[in-house]
Enzyme design. Structure first.
Site, PDB file in Angstrom:
ATOM      1  N   ARG A  55       0.799  -1.222   0.000  1.00 36.02           N
ATOM      2  CA  ARG A  55       0.000   0.000   0.000  1.00 36.02           C
ATOM      3  C   ARG A  55       0.835   1.276   0.000  1.00 36.02           C
ATOM      4  O   ARG A  55       0.580   2.198  -0.776  1.00 36.02           O
ATOM      5  CB  ARG A  55      -0.933   0.040   1.231  1.00 36.02           C
ATOM      6  N   THR A  56       1.795   1.363   0.894  1.00 32.92           N
ATOM      7  CA  THR A  56       2.490   2.644   1.058  1.00 32.92           C
ATOM      8  C   THR A  56       3.247   3.007  -0.220  1.00 32.92           C
ATOM      9  O   THR A  56       3.078   4.100  -0.770  1.00 32.92           O
ATOM     10  CB  THR A  56       3.439   2.584   2.268  1.00 32.92           C
ATOM     11  N   LYS A  84      26.303  -3.161  -1.869  1.00 30.80           N
ATOM     12  CA  LYS A  84      27.762  -3.013  -1.938  1.00 30.80           C
ATOM     13  C   LYS A  84      28.311  -2.282  -0.715  1.00 30.80           C
ATOM     14  O   LYS A  84      29.497  -1.983  -0.646  1.00 30.80           O
ATOM     15  CB  LYS A  84      28.148  -2.231  -3.197  1.00 30.80           C
ATOM     16  N   ARG A 105      11.063   3.808   3.436  1.00 32.83           N
ATOM     17  CA  ARG A 105      10.697   2.839   4.480  1.00 32.83           C
ATOM     18  C   ARG A 105      11.952   2.067   4.843  1.00 32.83           C
ATOM     19  O   ARG A 105      12.740   1.685   3.962  1.00 32.83           O
ATOM     20  CB  ARG A 105       9.614   1.880   3.986  1.00 32.83           C
ATOM     21  N   HIS A 133       4.635   5.766  11.482  1.00 29.40           N
ATOM     22  CA  HIS A 133       4.145   5.616  10.102  1.00 29.40           C
ATOM     23  C   HIS A 133       3.190   6.786   9.841  1.00 29.40           C
ATOM     24  O   HIS A 133       1.972   6.598   9.738  1.00 29.40           O
ATOM     25  CB  HIS A 133       3.454   4.261   9.954  1.00 29.40           C
TER      26      HIS A 133
HETATM   27  N1   CP Z   1      -0.484  -0.150   5.748  1.00 35.93           N
HETATM   28  C1   CP Z   1       0.746  -0.337   5.213  1.00 35.93           C
HETATM   29  O1   CP Z   1       1.728   0.321   5.561  1.00 35.93           O
HETATM   30  O2   CP Z   1       0.775  -1.305   4.248  1.00 35.93           O
HETATM   31  P1   CP Z   1       2.093  -1.771   3.474  1.00 35.93           P
HETATM   32  O3   CP Z   1       3.016  -2.392   4.473  1.00 35.93           O
HETATM   33  O4   CP Z   1       1.591  -2.739   2.434  1.00 35.93           O
HETATM   34  O5   CP Z   1       2.718  -0.547   2.864  1.00 35.93           O
END
Ligand code: CP
Length: 309
Positions: A55-56, A84, A105, A133
């Protein structure tokens, strides 16, 4: 209010006024997406994902493409020069010449903060370890606003892994700044929210906090139920995960006791904590929530890039 050029690392990087500005713009973008189709023409988003995501990453990419911008990046750090031995600082210095905005991320808490210290373009935290998040929280606030018309008087039960769940941490920090929020925190005793979050942040805002191990106890009380998965990847031992993974499963039977106006949310991915039969319940809005995430991220990026709309 000027968001242009800001880094978004922690939920508290945005004031309530700024959050509301983003949410209002996101609603406008959802209602009239075509109007914004060239807003980020010529802008490039870099998605640096050192940890898996559906999703993110893809909602950020969809958001930029819908605004006429372009995307570059990696979804597996093993295919980048990290393999590397390149460090985050050097990666970010280079990316500053390739893109106008970065979403990162990383499995390590604080990695996006470190990245922001080497970046002259906005860095957005797309999730760092079990910490924060913030764009999931934007998505969650937008979902609450969309379905409840306002973000006030929210009685929210948050169920599952409150210790490691970064979506939970950001949401708690943020909703505690909205008027009359009450929290019901449901978790096994091993996975209660971190001490610093409960004491240093939430009590500062005078929010009511009820804690329980029972999913059913406050089912008829809350107007939002936010389910989360047990975060397998954060456990130190497989045995401990196996012991806790089935702690909560929301079924249609349990939902019989819930309010008619309940908003049922989940940041997804789901593992086994919501029975598939629950998907048919009109109060279940987790897929709509994921869809709203695109508009939340469109609005955020447009404002950070200083686009005039
Ligand atoms: N909700 C969320 O962060 O989903 P993902 O881990 O798929 O990005």
């Amino acid at each position: 209010m000027k968001l242009q050029g800001k880094h978004i690392i922690d939920a508290s990087d945005l004031s309530v006024d700024e959050l509301n500005l983003i949410i209002d713009l996101a609603l406008e973008m959802k209602a009239n997406t075509e109007k914004f189709s060239n807003l980020c023409k010529g802008k490039i988003l870099a998605t640096l994902f050192y940890e898996p995501s559906t999703r993110t990453r893809l909602s950020f990419e969809s958001a930029m493409l819908r605004m006429g911008g372009a995307i570059i990046g990696f979804s597996d750090a093993e295919t980048s020069s990290v393999k590397k031995g390149e460090n985050i600082a050097d990666t970010i210095r280079v990316l500053n010449n390739y893109a106008h905005i970065i979403v990162m991320r990383h499995p390590r808490e604080g990695a996006p903060l470190l990245a922001s210290q080497y970046s002259t373009i906005p860095v957005i935290n797309g999730g760092d370890g079990g910490h924060q998040h913030p764009t999931q929280t934007l998505t969650d606030l937008l979902t609450i606003k969309y379905y409840k018309n306002d973000i006030k008087d929210i009685k929210i039960a948050i169920c599952g892994d409150l210790l490691f769940g970064r979506s939970v941490h950001s949401l708690l920090k943020t909703l505690s700044r909205y008027p009359n929020t009450e929290f019901v925190l449901i978790s096994p005793s091993e996975l209660r929210i971190p001490y610093y979050l409960k004491n240093d942040i939430m009590k500062k805002h005078n929010v009511r906090i009820l804690e329980t191990t029972s999913l059913e106890e406050y089912m008829d009380y809350v107007n939002v139920l936010y389910m989360t998965r047990i975060q397998k990847e954060r456990f130190f031992s497989e045995d401990e995960y196996i012991k806790l993974k089935g702690s909560y499963v929301l079924t249609p039977e349990k939902l019989k006791y819930a309010r008619k106006d309940l908003l049922l949310m989940h940041p997804l991915p789901r593992v086994n904590e919501i029975d598939y039969e629950v998907d048919k319940d009109p109060r279940a809005k987790y897929f709509e929530q994921a869809s709203l995430g695109v508009f939340a991220r469109m609005a955020l990026m447009a404002l950070l890039l200083g686009r005039d709309y």
